[in-house]
Design an enzyme around this catalytic site. Structure first.
Site, PDB file in Angstrom:
ATOM      1  CE  LYS A   4      -3.384   1.754   3.204  1.00  0.00           C
ATOM      2  NZ  LYS A   4      -4.124   1.766   4.524  1.00  0.00           N
ATOM      3  CG  HIS A  31      -3.001   5.119   0.714  1.00  0.00           C
ATOM      4  ND1 HIS A  31      -3.179   4.059  -0.211  1.00  0.00           N
ATOM      5  CD2 HIS A  31      -4.127   4.930   1.591  1.00  0.00           C
ATOM      6  CE1 HIS A  31      -4.124   3.391  -0.071  1.00  0.00           C
ATOM      7  NE2 HIS A  31      -4.878   3.838   1.006  1.00  0.00           N
TER       8      HIS A  31
END
Length: 228
Positions: free
Chosen positions: A105, A107
């Site tokens: 991921k 963010h």
């Protein structure tokens, strides 16, 4: 103190009653036709998952292994490590756990790891070891983080030799992991426990009598593909 063999037999009975361990004709990832199939993804309600976590936790405590935390490989390992951590806490052993995402991921907290930082002696919690791919990936992630993979904890050891029909390995996937990484693989139950359960089936009880009919097929499969 409970009997570990009883725990193994209770687990086989639980897996059969839950429909997670089934008999019939199933094609495995290796392309073999197996007379039985174990699918931990079918532990799909809170009660069953809670019971499963108890089996994992008790098996880990009974092993006497020293460990600091748990790691669950995505995807099945996530719920398995979580339920094992809850069960351990209920038994007075509160330990951290972590798991990975299939895709990193970019963010929020970022990265591919979720949960507690990987540190100390880490137990990888999974359902079965087929090709050993998720275990190898987990070992690499744990070592990269500077922690030590100390064991793999699985539900069922199929005790099956790797390889193709014309080139069967001497070793099972479980044994290959132990040889490759020098870490133990601890299972709640194995194929011999299943055979013992079938052999001890009470012929006076309808359901058990049905189970005993599968004994020959499972025993034949064990003799053809099983490790010594």
């Amino acid at each position: 103190m409970h009997n570990m063999n009883n725990l193994r037999q209770q687990f086989i009975a639980f897996a059969l009653a839950s429909g997670v361990l089934r008999f019939g004709e199933f094609v495995t990832k290796a392309g073999r036709t197996s007379p039985y199939f174990f699918n931990a993804g079918l532990f799909s309600n809170g009660g069953c998952l809670g019971q499963l976590g108890q089996f994992y936790a008790q098996t880990l405590l009974d092993s006497g292994l020293e460990f600091d935390m748990l790691f669950g490989p995505a995807y099945k390992g996530i719920t398995l490590a979580s339920s094992t951590a809850i069960a351990l806490a209920n038994k007075g052993r509160d330990v951290a756990f972590a798991f990975n995402r299939k895709e990193a991921k970019d963010h929020g907290e970022g990265g591919s790891l979720v949960g507690a930082p990987l540190q100390g002696r880490v137990v990888i919690v999974d359902d079965v070891i087929s090709a050993g791919t998720s275990v190898r990936e987990s070992v690499n992630m744990i070592r990269t983080a500077g922690a030590t993979p100390c064991a793999v904890l699985i539900a069922l050891d199929r005790m099956e030799r790797c390889g193709t029909e014309d080139a069967l390995s001497k070793y099972s996937a479980v044994q290959e992991i132990t040889l490759e990484y020098g870490i133990p693989v601890i299972s709640i139950g194995n194929l011999d426990d299943l055979l013992n359960h079938l052999a001890n089936a009470d012929s006076n009880h309808g359901t058990q009598n049905e189970l005993s009919q599968h004994q020959a097929a499972v025993a034949a499969y064990r003799s053809r593909y099983g490790v010594v």
